[in-house]
Design a protein around this motif. Structure first.
Motif, PDB file in Angstrom:
ATOM      1  N   ASP A 160       0.978  -0.758   0.095  1.00  0.00           N
ATOM      2  CA  ASP A 160      -0.067   0.299   0.145  1.00  0.00           C
ATOM      3  C   ASP A 160       0.763   0.916   0.015  1.00  0.00           C
ATOM      4  N   LEU A 161       1.561   1.581   0.418  1.00  0.00           N
ATOM      5  CA  LEU A 161       2.981   2.808   1.298  1.00  0.00           C
ATOM      6  C   LEU A 161       3.805   2.556  -1.152  1.00  0.00           C
ATOM      7  N   VAL A 162       4.033   1.236  -1.440  1.00  0.00           N
ATOM      8  CA  VAL A 162       4.380   1.599  -2.546  1.00  0.00           C
ATOM      9  C   VAL A 162       4.136   2.301  -3.310  1.00  0.00           C
ATOM     10  N   LYS A 163       2.272   1.895  -3.176  1.00  0.00           N
ATOM     11  CA  LYS A 163       1.436   1.853  -4.474  1.00  0.00           C
ATOM     12  C   LYS A 163       1.221   3.764  -4.174  1.00  0.00           C
ATOM     13  N   GLU A 164       0.929   3.687  -2.912  1.00  0.00           N
ATOM     14  CA  GLU A 164       0.722   6.009  -2.545  1.00  0.00           C
ATOM     15  C   GLU A 164       1.598   6.682  -3.045  1.00  0.00           C
ATOM     16  N   LEU A 165       2.935   5.723  -2.802  1.00  0.00           N
ATOM     17  CA  LEU A 165       3.919   6.370  -3.153  1.00  0.00           C
ATOM     18  C   LEU A 165       4.765   6.779  -5.141  1.00  0.00           C
ATOM     19  N   GLU A 166       4.198   5.553  -5.338  1.00  0.00           N
ATOM     20  CA  GLU A 166       4.320   5.863  -7.125  1.00  0.00           C
ATOM     21  C   GLU A 166       2.863   6.931  -7.638  1.00  0.00           C
ATOM     22  N   GLU A 167       1.760   6.300  -6.653  1.00  0.00           N
ATOM     23  CA  GLU A 167       0.985   8.051  -7.066  1.00  0.00           C
ATOM     24  C   GLU A 167       1.457   9.437  -7.095  1.00  0.00           C
ATOM     25  N   ARG A 168       1.962   9.067  -5.628  1.00  0.00           N
ATOM     26  CA  ARG A 168       2.402  11.185  -5.604  1.00  0.00           C
ATOM     27  C   ARG A 168       3.659  11.095  -6.912  1.00  0.00           C
ATOM     28  N   ARG A 169       4.834  10.305  -6.479  1.00  0.00           N
ATOM     29  CA  ARG A 169       6.394   9.968  -8.449  1.00  0.00           C
ATOM     30  C   ARG A 169       4.642  10.527  -9.433  1.00  0.00           C
ATOM     31  N   ASP A 170       3.816  10.370  -9.997  1.00  0.00           N
ATOM     32  CA  ASP A 170       2.560  10.309 -10.403  1.00  0.00           C
ATOM     33  C   ASP A 170       2.174  11.994 -10.798  1.00  0.00           C
TER      34      ASP A 170
END
Length: 185
Positions: A160-170
């Protein structure tokens, strides 16, 4: 002199009654002493022997020999002149001794069984108490494990944290350093 000895013995008896670490003198007894346990063990052996096939075979052989001897032996050699009165006496004497010995052996066995049952009951109570204690401990461990983070839970949280970080990077690409997240707040 005899009076002095008597007084000395009386003093010794008085002292030995006061002191617990000095054994009393043995008194003379009219009846002989016996060990009840030794008598009980002996009676059990006799009772066990009376209940065997070997005893029945020997008793049958003795009775057959007795009867045949007193029927066919010459008159001067017969030891039971009357119609087998001594044989009847011997058998009734054997029965009169056998019955109490068998009862004594049964009573001793009942006492041993009672002691064994009491020990078994206490052992069962301890086993039940130990089982209940272990059951409570296992339940407490299960409840404690319910609150512990498992490997799967940690993996899902990290994903979940990795997905959240990917969304922020996007949302905030790395090339745009002027942008900040201040207006988003």
């Amino acid at each position: 002199m005899a009076a002095e000895r008597t007084q000395e013995r009386e003093r010794d008896r008085a002292v030995s009654r006061i002191r617990l670490d000095v054994p009393l003198e043995r008194r003379a007894r009219l009846l002989p002493q016996y060990d009840p346990e030794a008598f009980g063990r002996m009676s059990e052996r006799i009772a066990r022997f009376l209940g065997t096939g070997r005893f029945l075979v020997w008793m049958t052989l003795t009775i057959v020999v007795w009867v045949l001897w007193n029927i066919f032996a010459p008159a001067p050699l017969k030891f039971d002149e009357y119609p087998f009165i001594f044989l009847t006496l011997a058998l009734s004497l054997q029965a009169s001794y056998a019955a109490p010995l068998i009862l004594l052996a049964q009573n001793r066995q009942d006492d041993r069984d009672r002691v064994n049952l009491e020990q078994d009951r206490k052992q069962n109570e301890r086993s039940i108490a130990d089982t209940e204690y272990l059951t409570r401990e296992i339940a407490a461990l299960r409840m404690g494990l319910g609150e512990v983070a498992t490997r799967d839970w940690i993996r899902s949280e990290l994903q979940d944290l990795v997905k959240e970080l990917e969304e922020r990077r996007d949302l905030f690409p790395s090339g745009d350093t002027r942008r900040s997240d201040v207006p988003d707040r």
